[in-house]
Write an enzyme that holds these catalytic residues in place. Sequence first.
Site, PDB file in Angstrom:
ATOM      1  N   HIS A 275       0.844  -1.205   0.000  1.00 47.99           N
ATOM      2  CA  HIS A 275       0.000   0.000   0.000  1.00 47.99           C
ATOM      3  C   HIS A 275       0.873   1.245   0.000  1.00 47.99           C
ATOM      4  CE1 HIS A 275       0.722  -1.215   4.176  1.00 47.99           C
ATOM      5  NE2 HIS A 275       0.724   0.068   4.475  1.00 47.99           N
TER       6      HIS A 275
ATOM      7  N   HIS B  74       0.904   5.289   0.976  1.00 46.15           N
ATOM      8  CA  HIS B  74       0.242   6.323   1.768  1.00 46.15           C
ATOM      9  C   HIS B  74       0.323   7.641   0.991  1.00 46.15           C
ATOM     10  CE1 HIS B  74       0.547   4.168   5.807  1.00 46.15           C
ATOM     11  NE2 HIS B  74       1.468   3.502   5.118  1.00 46.15           N
TER      12      HIS B  74
HETATM   13  P1  5GP Z   1       1.969   0.481   7.300  1.00 47.92           P
HETATM   14  O1  5GP Z   1       2.630   0.802   8.595  1.00 47.92           O
HETATM   15  O2  5GP Z   1       1.762  -1.004   7.107  1.00 47.92           O
HETATM   16  O3  5GP Z   1       2.633   1.149   6.127  1.00 47.92           O
HETATM   17  O4  5GP Z   1       0.557   1.171   7.385  1.00 47.92           O
HETATM   18  C1  5GP Z   1      -0.621   0.516   7.694  1.00 47.92           C
HETATM   19  C2  5GP Z   1      -1.694   1.603   7.800  1.00 47.92           C
HETATM   20  O5  5GP Z   1      -2.951   0.981   7.751  1.00 47.92           O
HETATM   21  C3  5GP Z   1      -1.634   2.408   9.104  1.00 47.92           C
HETATM   22  O6  5GP Z   1      -1.456   3.784   8.804  1.00 47.92           O
HETATM   23  C4  5GP Z   1      -2.978   2.111   9.783  1.00 47.92           C
HETATM   24  O7  5GP Z   1      -3.528   3.238  10.415  1.00 47.92           O
HETATM   25  C5  5GP Z   1      -3.825   1.640   8.603  1.00 47.92           C
HETATM   26  N1  5GP Z   1      -4.840   0.667   8.974  1.00 47.92           N
HETATM   27  C6  5GP Z   1      -4.640  -0.480   9.680  1.00 47.92           C
HETATM   28  N2  5GP Z   1      -5.787  -1.152   9.815  1.00 47.92           N
HETATM   29  C7  5GP Z   1      -6.744  -0.415   9.176  1.00 47.92           C
HETATM   30  C8  5GP Z   1      -8.144  -0.602   8.979  1.00 47.92           C
HETATM   31  O8  5GP Z   1      -8.754  -1.571   9.429  1.00 47.92           O
HETATM   32  N3  5GP Z   1      -8.789   0.343   8.264  1.00 47.92           N
HETATM   33  C9  5GP Z   1      -8.153   1.440   7.760  1.00 47.92           C
HETATM   34  N4  5GP Z   1      -8.885   2.307   7.062  1.00 47.92           N
HETATM   35  N5  5GP Z   1      -6.828   1.647   7.919  1.00 47.92           N
HETATM   36  C10 5GP Z   1      -6.135   0.729   8.634  1.00 47.92           C
END
Ligand code: 5GP
Length: 142
Positions: A102, A104
């Site tokens: 993903h 951001h």
């Molecule tokens: P990572 O640290 O893996 O790059 O980011 C994961 C992101 O996913 C985090 O910013 C977190 O807030 C978001 N996230 C995790 N679980 C959920 C969810 O159930 N729904 C949404 N909308 N975002 C999520």
Amino acid sequence: MSDYQETIFDRIIAGEIPCHKVYEDEQVFAFLDIGPLSEGHTLVLPREKKAFLHELSEEAAAGLGRALPKLCRAVKEATGAEAYNVLVNSGESAGQVVMHVHLHIIPKFPDTGFKMGWNAGKLDDERAERLVGRIRSNITES
Ligand code: 5GP
């Protein structure tokens, strides 16, 4: 996809868990981050089930590439942000928590957004030449 394990994002894409959806097409799904770093913090995912960016097929990567500028434009216009960061955490030690690729999109406002340290070194020409040699010889099709 051999060792891919389903994540919460797969359940969101499948509609099993609710989200605030921003966009979807054949390749891409985007929704608001549940823990936003700033207003409009958006997650952009390929539908393809891969944990890391470097594992994506060309088709999935192309889909992401096509969608990204229009999503950045839309988030920027909708929030009034003048700037934004696009970030991919790839791997646990790089901060990745959800193991489905993903990106951001994080709008930047004076007091909110993505903050990072940028501990710049100095590029040494000899090392650089050796390094680009190794990188070039490792460029392969997915
Ligand atoms: P990572 O640290 O893996 O790059 O980011 C994961 C992101 O996913 C985090 O910013 C977190 O807030 C978001 N996230 C995790 N679980 C959920 C969810 O159930 N729904 C949404 N909308 N975002 C999520």
